[in-house]
Design an enzyme around this catalytic site. Structure first.
Site, mmCIF file in Angstrom:
data_model
loop_
_atom_site.group_PDB
_atom_site.id
_atom_site.type_symbol
_atom_site.label_atom_id
_atom_site.label_comp_id
_atom_site.label_asym_id
_atom_site.label_seq_id
_atom_site.Cartn_x
_atom_site.Cartn_y
_atom_site.Cartn_z
ATOM 1 C CG LEU A 214 -1.857 -1.068 1.167
ATOM 2 C CD1 LEU A 214 -2.878 -1.004 2.690
ATOM 3 C CD2 LEU A 214 -2.986 -0.870 0.223
ATOM 4 C CG ASP A 215 0.741 4.236 -2.958
ATOM 5 O OD1 ASP A 215 1.502 3.375 -3.397
ATOM 6 O OD2 ASP A 215 -0.378 5.114 -3.799
ATOM 7 C CG PHE A 216 4.571 7.314 2.970
ATOM 8 C CD1 PHE A 216 5.322 6.504 3.930
ATOM 9 C CD2 PHE A 216 4.339 8.699 3.053
ATOM 10 C CE1 PHE A 216 5.872 7.410 4.925
ATOM 11 C CE2 PHE A 216 4.940 9.398 4.163
ATOM 12 C CZ PHE A 216 5.549 8.592 5.189
ATOM 13 C CB THR B 266 -2.874 3.617 0.817
ATOM 14 O OG1 THR B 266 -2.603 4.571 -0.404
ATOM 15 C CG2 THR B 266 -3.974 2.883 0.812
#
Length: 240
Positions: A100-102, A104
Site C-alpha cells: 500500500l502507498d505511504f 494509504t
C-alpha cells in the site's frame, strides 16, 4: 531438488518474484557458488546464502495489519521514514503481501510464506479488493460506467470494477466512492481516478476478499486464523 526461488520463498526471505530478482542480481549462492540462473534447482542439503547469510527454514506465519497512514511497506528506509516493522513485535522476519502507498491505510497481509504471497498477489489470481476513496472533484455517471467496464492505463486495460458512490458534496466539489477491483497493480486506484483528471485525497483498503480490520486500530495486527489462510487461498484459486 527444488527451484532456488521456491526455496528462498519458503524460507521467508521474500516472495518468489522478489527471490527471482535476487537471483538475477547475483545475490544468491549455492554451496559457495553465485547462481544467476532462474531455472536452477538446488539439491537437498545444499547450503544456500542470500546476501552472504545462510538461509534457514522458518515456521510459516500469517498476520493481518491495519496499516497506518504515512508508513512504508518495507523493512527499512534510507530516509528513516516510518515502516510497518516499527509496529511489529514478532521473532519472524515477514514481508507485506503486495504494498500500500505511504499515505494509504487499511488491510495489509504480512507473512514469511512466499508461496502463499505469490498466490494472493500474482496477476493470474483475482481476489477482490475493496477501497474507500475520497476524491477531489466529481465523478460523472459516464465516468463511473467507464470504471466499471475497464479503462486503458499505461500498463494495459483494467478488469471490470464495481463502483458505489457513498457521498457527493457539490459545495466542496468532492465525492466518496467504494471501489472494488480484482487486481493489484502499482498505484492502480489512484491512477484509475487520475485517468479522469481527478485527485485521490484519501485512500483506505477496506477489504481483501472477506478480510477486514474494523477491529484493529491503525498499526495494530493479529494472527490470521488457519481457516482464514485456507479461505484466502481458495478465493485466489477460484475461477472468475
Amino acid at each position: 531438488m527444488e527451484r532456488l526461488q521456491k526455496i528462498i520463498a519458503q524460507a521467508g526471505i521474500a516472495s518468489r518474484r522478489k527471490a527471482e530478482q535476487m537471483i538475477v542480481e547475483g545475490r544468491v549462492k549455492v554451496d559457495g557458488e553465485v547462481i544467476t540462473e532462474l531455472g536452477y534447482k538446488a539439491k537437498k542439503g545444499s547450503i544456500i546464502e542470500v546476501d552472504g547469510k545462510k538461509i534457514q527454514k522458518e515456521d510459516k506465519v500469517y498476520f493481518v495489519m491495519n496499516k497506518p497512514k504515512n508508513t512504508l511497506c518495507t523493512a527499512s528506509d534510507e530516509f528513516d521514514r516510518p515502516t510497518i516493522n516499527d509496529h511489529l513485535d514478532i521473532p519472524q522476519r515477514v514481508f507485506s503481501v503486495g504494498r500500500l502507498d505511504f499515505d494509504t491505510t487499511g488491510v495489509l497481509i504480512l507473512t514469511n510464506d512466499g508461496d502463499f504471497a505469490n498466490q494472493i498477489i500474482h496477476p493470474r489470481y483475482h481476489i477482490k479488493k475493496v477501497y474507500e476513496v475520497s476524491i477531489k472533484g466529481m465523478l460523472t455517471t459516464e465516468q463511473i460506467k467507464e470504471l466499471e467496464k475497464g479503462i486503458m492505463l499505461e500498463d494495459g486495460m483494467t478488469l471490470p470494477a464495481k463502483v458505489w458512490v457513498t457521498n457527493r458534496n457539490y459545495e466542496k466539489n468532492s465525492c466518496k466512492i467504494e471501489l472494488t477491483i480484482l487486481e493489484g497493480r502499482n498505484r492502480q486506484v489512484k491512477r484509475m481516478i487520475e485517468y479522469f483528471g481527478l485527485e485521490v485525497r484519501k485512500l483506505n483498503r477496506k477489504a481483501i476478499g472477506f478480510l477486514q480490520v474494523n477491529d484493529l486500530k491503525p498499526g495494530e495486527y493479529r494472527i490470521l486464523k488457519p481457516f482464514e489462510v485456507k479461505q484466502l487461498l481458495k478465493l485466489a484459486n477460484e475461477r472468475h
